[in-house]
Structures are given as C-alpha cells and as structure tokens.
Design an enzyme around this catalytic site. Structure first.
Site, PDB file in Angstrom:
ATOM      1  N   PHE A 138      28.895 -63.556  18.185  1.00 12.47           N
ATOM      2  CA  PHE A 138      27.874 -63.871  19.184  1.00 12.47           C
ATOM      3  C   PHE A 138      27.952 -62.764  20.228  1.00 12.47           C
ATOM      4  O   PHE A 138      28.986 -62.614  20.896  1.00 12.47           O
ATOM      5  CB  PHE A 138      28.185 -65.226  19.817  1.00 12.47           C
ATOM      6  CG  PHE A 138      27.233 -65.622  20.914  1.00 12.47           C
ATOM      7  CD1 PHE A 138      25.984 -66.128  20.608  1.00 12.47           C
ATOM      8  CD2 PHE A 138      27.598 -65.493  22.240  1.00 12.47           C
ATOM      9  CE1 PHE A 138      25.103 -66.491  21.617  1.00 12.47           C
ATOM     10  CE2 PHE A 138      26.727 -65.850  23.260  1.00 12.47           C
ATOM     11  CZ  PHE A 138      25.476 -66.353  22.936  1.00 12.47           C
ATOM     12  N   SER A 141      27.407 -59.863  25.879  1.00 11.30           N
ATOM     13  CA  SER A 141      27.955 -58.977  26.924  1.00 11.30           C
ATOM     14  C   SER A 141      27.670 -57.504  26.627  1.00 11.30           C
ATOM     15  O   SER A 141      27.645 -57.088  25.471  1.00 11.30           O
ATOM     16  CB  SER A 141      29.473 -59.167  27.041  1.00 11.30           C
ATOM     17  OG  SER A 141      29.770 -60.504  27.322  1.00 11.30           O
ATOM     18  N   GLY A 144      27.337 -52.878  30.990  1.00 13.14           N
ATOM     19  CA  GLY A 144      26.823 -53.065  32.356  1.00 13.14           C
ATOM     20  C   GLY A 144      27.176 -54.412  32.959  1.00 13.14           C
ATOM     21  O   GLY A 144      26.888 -54.657  34.128  1.00 13.14           O
ATOM     22  N   GLY A 146      28.940 -58.744  31.902  1.00 19.42           N
ATOM     23  CA  GLY A 146      28.872 -59.932  31.063  1.00 19.42           C
ATOM     24  C   GLY A 146      28.589 -61.186  31.866  1.00 19.42           C
ATOM     25  O   GLY A 146      28.044 -62.159  31.353  1.00 19.42           O
ATOM     26  N   THR A 174      33.901 -60.693  19.962  1.00 21.82           N
ATOM     27  CA  THR A 174      34.933 -61.266  19.105  1.00 21.82           C
ATOM     28  C   THR A 174      34.447 -61.299  17.657  1.00 21.82           C
ATOM     29  O   THR A 174      33.313 -61.699  17.384  1.00 21.82           O
ATOM     30  CB  THR A 174      35.266 -62.704  19.587  1.00 21.82           C
ATOM     31  OG1 THR A 174      35.675 -62.627  20.952  1.00 21.82           O
ATOM     32  CG2 THR A 174      36.373 -63.324  18.751  1.00 21.82           C
ATOM     33  N   ARG A 254      31.731 -74.344  27.072  1.00 25.09           N
ATOM     34  CA  ARG A 254      32.831 -74.193  28.043  1.00 25.09           C
ATOM     35  C   ARG A 254      33.798 -75.372  27.990  1.00 25.09           C
ATOM     36  O   ARG A 254      34.948 -75.251  28.403  1.00 25.09           O
ATOM     37  CB  ARG A 254      32.265 -74.094  29.463  1.00 25.09           C
ATOM     38  CG  ARG A 254      31.680 -72.751  29.711  1.00 25.09           C
ATOM     39  CD  ARG A 254      31.052 -72.588  31.083  1.00 25.09           C
ATOM     40  NE  ARG A 254      30.294 -71.348  31.012  1.00 25.09           N
ATOM     41  CZ  ARG A 254      29.050 -71.186  31.434  1.00 25.09           C
ATOM     42  NH1 ARG A 254      28.413 -72.175  32.019  1.00 25.09           N
ATOM     43  NH2 ARG A 254      28.448 -70.028  31.288  1.00 25.09           N
ATOM     44  N   GLY A 350      63.549 -68.911  32.237  1.00 27.31           N
ATOM     45  CA  GLY A 350      64.193 -67.654  32.631  1.00 27.31           C
ATOM     46  C   GLY A 350      63.874 -66.552  31.627  1.00 27.31           C
ATOM     47  O   GLY A 350      62.724 -66.423  31.184  1.00 27.31           O
ATOM     48  N   GLU A 374      33.867 -66.614  28.582  1.00 27.02           N
ATOM     49  CA  GLU A 374      32.937 -67.747  28.775  1.00 27.02           C
ATOM     50  C   GLU A 374      32.547 -67.915  30.243  1.00 27.02           C
ATOM     51  O   GLU A 374      32.290 -69.025  30.694  1.00 27.02           O
ATOM     52  CB  GLU A 374      33.553 -69.056  28.254  1.00 27.02           C
ATOM     53  CG  GLU A 374      33.909 -69.041  26.793  1.00 27.02           C
ATOM     54  CD  GLU A 374      32.748 -69.385  25.854  1.00 27.02           C
ATOM     55  OE1 GLU A 374      31.912 -70.208  26.215  1.00 27.02           O
ATOM     56  OE2 GLU A 374      32.705 -68.806  24.766  1.00 27.02           O
ATOM     57  N   SER A 377      36.065 -67.331  36.438  1.00 27.22           N
ATOM     58  CA  SER A 377      36.239 -68.428  37.400  1.00 27.22           C
ATOM     59  C   SER A 377      35.267 -68.306  38.577  1.00 27.22           C
ATOM     60  O   SER A 377      34.691 -69.301  39.029  1.00 27.22           O
ATOM     61  CB  SER A 377      37.664 -68.401  37.968  1.00 27.22           C
ATOM     62  OG  SER A 377      38.579 -68.875  37.020  1.00 27.22           O
TER      63      SER A 377
HETATM   64  C1  LIG Z   1      38.951 -61.040  24.692  1.00 23.16           C
HETATM   65  C2  LIG Z   1      37.517 -61.191  25.055  1.00 23.16           C
HETATM   66  C3  LIG Z   1      36.619 -61.682  24.107  1.00 23.16           C
HETATM   67  C4  LIG Z   1      35.262 -61.780  24.437  1.00 23.16           C
HETATM   68  N1  LIG Z   1      34.384 -62.188  23.468  1.00 23.16           N
HETATM   69  C5  LIG Z   1      33.043 -62.114  23.726  1.00 23.16           C
HETATM   70  C6  LIG Z   1      32.081 -62.386  22.701  1.00 23.16           C
HETATM   71  O1  LIG Z   1      32.438 -62.738  21.566  1.00 23.16           O
HETATM   72  N2  LIG Z   1      30.764 -62.231  22.984  1.00 23.16           N
HETATM   73  C7  LIG Z   1      30.331 -61.846  24.217  1.00 23.16           C
HETATM   74  O2  LIG Z   1      29.123 -61.733  24.395  1.00 23.16           O
HETATM   75  N3  LIG Z   1      31.205 -61.580  25.213  1.00 23.16           N
HETATM   76  C8  LIG Z   1      32.548 -61.706  24.997  1.00 23.16           C
HETATM   77  N4  LIG Z   1      33.447 -61.433  25.997  1.00 23.16           N
HETATM   78  C9  LIG Z   1      32.950 -60.966  27.287  1.00 23.16           C
HETATM   79  C10 LIG Z   1      33.142 -61.961  28.424  1.00 23.16           C
HETATM   80  O3  LIG Z   1      32.229 -63.023  28.284  1.00 23.16           O
HETATM   81  C11 LIG Z   1      32.948 -61.158  29.705  1.00 23.16           C
HETATM   82  O4  LIG Z   1      34.087 -60.325  29.852  1.00 23.16           O
HETATM   83  C12 LIG Z   1      32.781 -62.029  30.916  1.00 23.16           C
HETATM   84  O5  LIG Z   1      31.567 -62.738  30.855  1.00 23.16           O
HETATM   85  C13 LIG Z   1      32.803 -61.188  32.201  1.00 23.16           C
HETATM   86  O6  LIG Z   1      31.929 -60.102  32.107  1.00 23.16           O
HETATM   87  P1  LIG Z   1      32.457 -58.625  32.502  1.00 23.16           P
HETATM   88  O7  LIG Z   1      33.736 -58.389  31.794  1.00 23.16           O
HETATM   89  O8  LIG Z   1      31.367 -57.671  32.275  1.00 23.16           O
HETATM   90  O9  LIG Z   1      32.776 -58.708  34.028  1.00 23.16           O
HETATM   91  P2  LIG Z   1      31.728 -58.553  35.242  1.00 23.16           P
HETATM   92  O10 LIG Z   1      30.504 -59.332  34.951  1.00 23.16           O
HETATM   93  O11 LIG Z   1      31.591 -57.124  35.576  1.00 23.16           O
HETATM   94  O12 LIG Z   1      32.560 -59.266  36.394  1.00 23.16           O
HETATM   95  C14 LIG Z   1      33.824 -58.701  36.804  1.00 23.16           C
HETATM   96  C15 LIG Z   1      34.478 -59.637  37.778  1.00 23.16           C
HETATM   97  O13 LIG Z   1      33.673 -59.731  38.936  1.00 23.16           O
HETATM   98  C16 LIG Z   1      33.787 -60.993  39.510  1.00 23.16           C
HETATM   99  N5  LIG Z   1      32.462 -61.577  39.660  1.00 23.16           N
HETATM  100  C17 LIG Z   1      31.399 -61.463  38.818  1.00 23.16           C
HETATM  101  N6  LIG Z   1      30.337 -62.138  39.303  1.00 23.16           N
HETATM  102  C18 LIG Z   1      30.732 -62.680  40.477  1.00 23.16           C
HETATM  103  C19 LIG Z   1      30.114 -63.502  41.456  1.00 23.16           C
HETATM  104  N7  LIG Z   1      28.842 -63.905  41.324  1.00 23.16           N
HETATM  105  N8  LIG Z   1      30.826 -63.864  42.550  1.00 23.16           N
HETATM  106  C20 LIG Z   1      32.110 -63.464  42.702  1.00 23.16           C
HETATM  107  N9  LIG Z   1      32.760 -62.695  41.805  1.00 23.16           N
HETATM  108  C21 LIG Z   1      32.076 -62.308  40.712  1.00 23.16           C
HETATM  109  C22 LIG Z   1      34.677 -61.831  38.576  1.00 23.16           C
HETATM  110  O14 LIG Z   1      35.994 -61.852  39.098  1.00 23.16           O
HETATM  111  C23 LIG Z   1      34.629 -61.070  37.276  1.00 23.16           C
HETATM  112  O15 LIG Z   1      35.818 -61.267  36.508  1.00 23.16           O
HETATM  113  C24 LIG Z   1      34.816 -61.399  25.727  1.00 23.16           C
HETATM  114  C25 LIG Z   1      35.731 -60.932  26.673  1.00 23.16           C
HETATM  115  C26 LIG Z   1      37.057 -60.824  26.348  1.00 23.16           C
HETATM  116  C27 LIG Z   1      38.002 -60.306  27.402  1.00 23.16           C
END
Ligand SMILES: Cc1cc2nc3c(=O)[nH]c(=O)nc-3n(C[C@H](O)[C@H](O)[C@H](O)COP(=O)(O)OP(=O)(O)OC[C@H]3O[C@@H](n4cnc5c(N)ncnc54)[C@H](O)[C@@H]3O)c2cc1C
Length: 394
Positions: A138, A141, A144, A146, A174, A254, A350, A374, A377
């Site tokens: 799926f 992301s 730019g 996710g 994934t 979720r 430990g 997903e 936080s």
């Molecule tokens: C191991 C792994 C497997 C994954 N598998 C999939 C998959 O199968 N398919 C898929 O589509 N995606 C997948 N993802 C992507 C995942 O869903 C995204 O990493 C996630 O949604 C966050 O997007 P980003 O990494 O681009 O972070 P960004 O969107 O750039 O956000 C970075 C950080 O900014 C902060 N932030 C963002 N928005 C806000 C806000 N509004 N207010 C305050 N703080 C904020 C948060 O702390 C966040 O962690 C996977 C990720 C990992 C690590």
C-alpha cells in the site's frame, strides 16, 4: 455486538465468550507453534523458514485464522474490528512482534482498499493473494511527506489513450519488493480531490524498488515509477476520489495496529516480572524493591487503560460509529504506553535487557517505529485537538 454491551459500562467490561475463545486459540497457537520455531532463529530474523511457515499456515487455515481482516466471501476470516484487535494483540506476543501477525502464519491481508474495487479487480488481485498467502503493498507516502499526503503527493498520473502513465517516487513502502501487486496513490489533478488510487501490477515494466535500511531488520522500500502504464481497468475507485476510498480504512487500521503494540508490551512485562522474582541485588530480590515494584505497577496500570481505549474504539466501529477521534486517541495512547513499558522492562533486566539474546531490544526498536507509522503521534493529537477546538488553520 450485543454481548459487548458491557463495554458501554467500562467498569463492568468483560470479554464476550466467543472473543475469549479466539484469544485462547491464538495464544495457544503462538506458544505451541510459533515460539519453538522462533527460538531456533537468529535474533533479528524476520521470517520463518519457508517449510515451517507453510506448515503453520496450513494449521492456521484449519483454525479459521486466515487473513483475519479480509471478508469471508474472498477467503479471509472476516473478523470484526474487535476480533482483529484480539488477534493483533495475541499474535504480537512473540519475538518477531507486531509487524506481521504471527510472523505470517495467519497469511497477509491485502490492503483493504482493494475490496472497494470492482468485482473483477477483487477476483484478479485480492482473491489469489489471499489464497496463495502472498503479500501486497500500500503506497501513499512520498519523499515530500507522509503525514499530509493530500499535499505531499507529487507522483503524477497522466491519462494517455486507454491507460494512465505514472511517474514519481513512493517511499517507506512495506513489502514493495516482495509483492506481485499493490495499490499506489498518484496525482491526476490539483488538491485533495486530485488524487487517484491505482493497482500496480509489478509484472509490468516501468516500476522498480530499492531497499531502505531502518532501525529494524525488516526494511521498507522506495518504489519508483518511470513511465509506468496502468490500464484503465486497474484504476481503483473513481478518478480523483482516492482519499474518499481510503479515509475510513486508514482510521480503522490504526486500531489493530495499536492493539499489536499492547501485545508486545504485555509480553515484555511478563518477562520483567519473572526476572524481578528471581534476580537478587544487595541481598534482596528485585521484586522486593519499591522502585521496581512501581515500574511494574505503572506498566500494568497504563496497559490496562490503553487496552480499554483500543477495545472501545473497535467496539464503536463494529457498531457503525465514526471512530476517527477514538482511533487517534487509542493509537497515541497504546503506542506511547507500549514504548514506555518496554523501556521500563529493559531497565528491570539491566544488561540482559539490551542483550540480543532477549527479545526486548528488538521490541524496543520496533515500537519506536509505531509512534511514526500509520500517522505520527503529533498528527493523531492534531486530530483530537481539531475535534475539540475546531480546525483553526486553513
Ligand atoms: C518502517 C516503516 C514502514 C512504513 N510503511 C509504509 C507503507 O507501507 N506505506 C506507506 O504509504 N507509508 C509507509 N510508511 C510511512 C509512514 O506512514 C510515514 O513515515 C509517516 O506517515 C510520517 O510521514 P513522514 O515520515 O514523511 O514524516 P513527516 O510527514 O515529514 O513528519 C515528520 C514529523 O513531523 C511531525 N509532524 C508532522 N505533522 C505534524 C503536525 N501537524 N503537528 C505537529 N507535528 C507534526 C511529526 O513528529 C512527524 O514524525 C512507513 C514508515 C516506516 C518508518
């Protein structure tokens, strides 16, 4: 579900009989079938040997534990969300944790968005994947971003005659290189209503993957589209309505995701309790030290509270209620609680807490991802705050 009426009065919550049986079945399967196999694997292994996996999968099919999220009509077990949470929680209580329920013994549910497709799409893609126990990806992301895919998606899909041509890159996907097909979102126009879902058949030219090493051994992939052609029959749902198709699924997903983290934390707590009962320092058992007792007590208190939030969200969804806010609350609470609990358990053990011989360090790494995947936080908190305060930024 009538028998879950008690969940409305949280003080008198009792698991309905059929779910207790499901829980017991999964628990027994994990202890008797999965744990002995895992004990023989390298500490960071993320797959069972193929022959063992096939044997376990045959047993799981007999037990009705096959692709628990997928509808019965297409070969899955068709469990409701509460049932899915029970399975996710119990099947995460193993060294391999929660990223694939029961290390793949229960099959691999295809992304549920496929069931919003045409009968022909379901017959061609979902049914064989369920039948053969194959993974499907799926991909939403992008490099730019996710968290906010409606703005971040830049992969373009241009209509050319009887097909669309995709160009762009997905990231963190994934199972992308282990799948025959998957679903990817691409831009067919501006804004949120300009995003369309496409079925990606990996046998066609123009698509490639590249592994992205991460904190755990099971790594996601980049997915590149270079003039990749999608025939019109593989457009999933209506053009421009990708988010309309997926929003509810992301929210519901979720909840079992959160339940899986609680299974890991519960398993860690049981290890820490055993350890505290046996390990002495300065002439007394750790179990007799208040500092350790409080870490154990706090973990139990927080886990029980998180579990109620998760189960309540699932129960509401099963009654047809909108759980957007409940799912965000459950996801934040469960994933953050699980991270804290495993951290405390490591402290109680430990040095052995961080030894690869024990599963704790592996769970600690996996749970770190769960606060990001997903929806991070902070984004879940944003959903809750917007519900309470109104959407204040345009
Ligand atoms: C191991 C792994 C497997 C994954 N598998 C999939 C998959 O199968 N398919 C898929 O589509 N995606 C997948 N993802 C992507 C995942 O869903 C995204 O990493 C996630 O949604 C966050 O997007 P980003 O990494 O681009 O972070 P960004 O969107 O750039 O956000 C970075 C950080 O900014 C902060 N932030 C963002 N928005 C806000 C806000 N509004 N207010 C305050 N703080 C904020 C948060 O702390 C966040 O962690 C996977 C990720 C990992 C690590």
């Amino acid at each position: 579900m009538e028998q879950v009426q008690a969940a409305a009065e949280l003080g008198s919550w009792e698991m309905p009989g059929e779910l207790r049986m499901l829980e017991e079945t999964v628990r027994r399967f994990m202890r008797q079938e999965v744990a002995p196999l895992e004990d023989r694997l390298e500490h960071d292994a993320y797959a069972l040997p193929p022959a063992d996996l096939a044997r376990l999968q045959a047993k799981a099919r007999e037990l009705g534990l096959w692709c628990v999220q997928s509808p019965e009509a297409y070969g899955g077990a068709g469990l409701n969300l509460l049932g899915q949470c029970i399975v996710a929680e119990e099947s995460a209580k193993c060294r391999m944790g929660a990223y694939i329920p029961a290390c793949g013994a229960f099959g691999f549910d295809p992304p549920s968005i496929i069931f919003g497709g045409t009968p022909e799409q379901i017959r061609k893609y979902a049914v064989p994947a369920i039948e053969r126990g194959e993974k499907a990806f799926f991909a939403i992301s992008e490099p730019g971003g996710g968290s906010d895919p409606a703005r971040a998606i830049q992969t373009r899909a241009e209509r050319v005659g009887d097909h669309y041509v995709l160009n762009g890159t997905k990231i963190w996907i994934t199972a992308a290189s282990e799948s025959r097909w998957g679903v990817a979102f691409a831009r067919t126009g501006p804004g949120r209503d300009g995003v369309t879902a496409f079925i990606i058949n990996m046998d066609r030219p123009g698509v490639s993957t590249k592994v992205i090493p991460v904190i755990r051994a099971y790594a996601p992939y980049e997915l590149h589209f270079n003039d990749y052609k999608v025939p019109l029959e593989d457009v999933l749902g209506e053009v421009g309505k990708g988010f309309a198709l997926v929003d509810r699924l992301l929210v519901h997903g979720r909840v079992p995701y959160a339940a899986g983290t609680l299974g890991i934390a519960q398993a860690a707590l049981e290890i820490a309790i055993d350890w505290a009962r046996q390990r002495s320092t300065f002439g007394a058992l750790l179990a007799d030290r208040q500092a350790v007792q409080w870490m154990i007590a706090d973990s139990e208190i927080e886990l029980r509270a998180a579990r109620l939030l998760v189960y309540q969200a699932a129960w509401k969804a099963d009654r047809g209620q909108d759980i957007k806010v409940d799912a965000s609350i459950a996801k934040v609470c469960a994933t953050e609680t699980a991270g804290r609990v495993v951290d405390r358990c490591i402290q109680i053990l430990g040095g052995m807490g961080v030894a690869c011989e024990m599963p704790l360090e592996r769970w600690y790494r996996e749970l770190r991802i769960k606060r990001i995947g997903e929806g991070p936080s902070e984004v879940q908190r944003m959903v809750v705050a917007r519900h309470l305060l109104g959407n204040r930024s345009k």
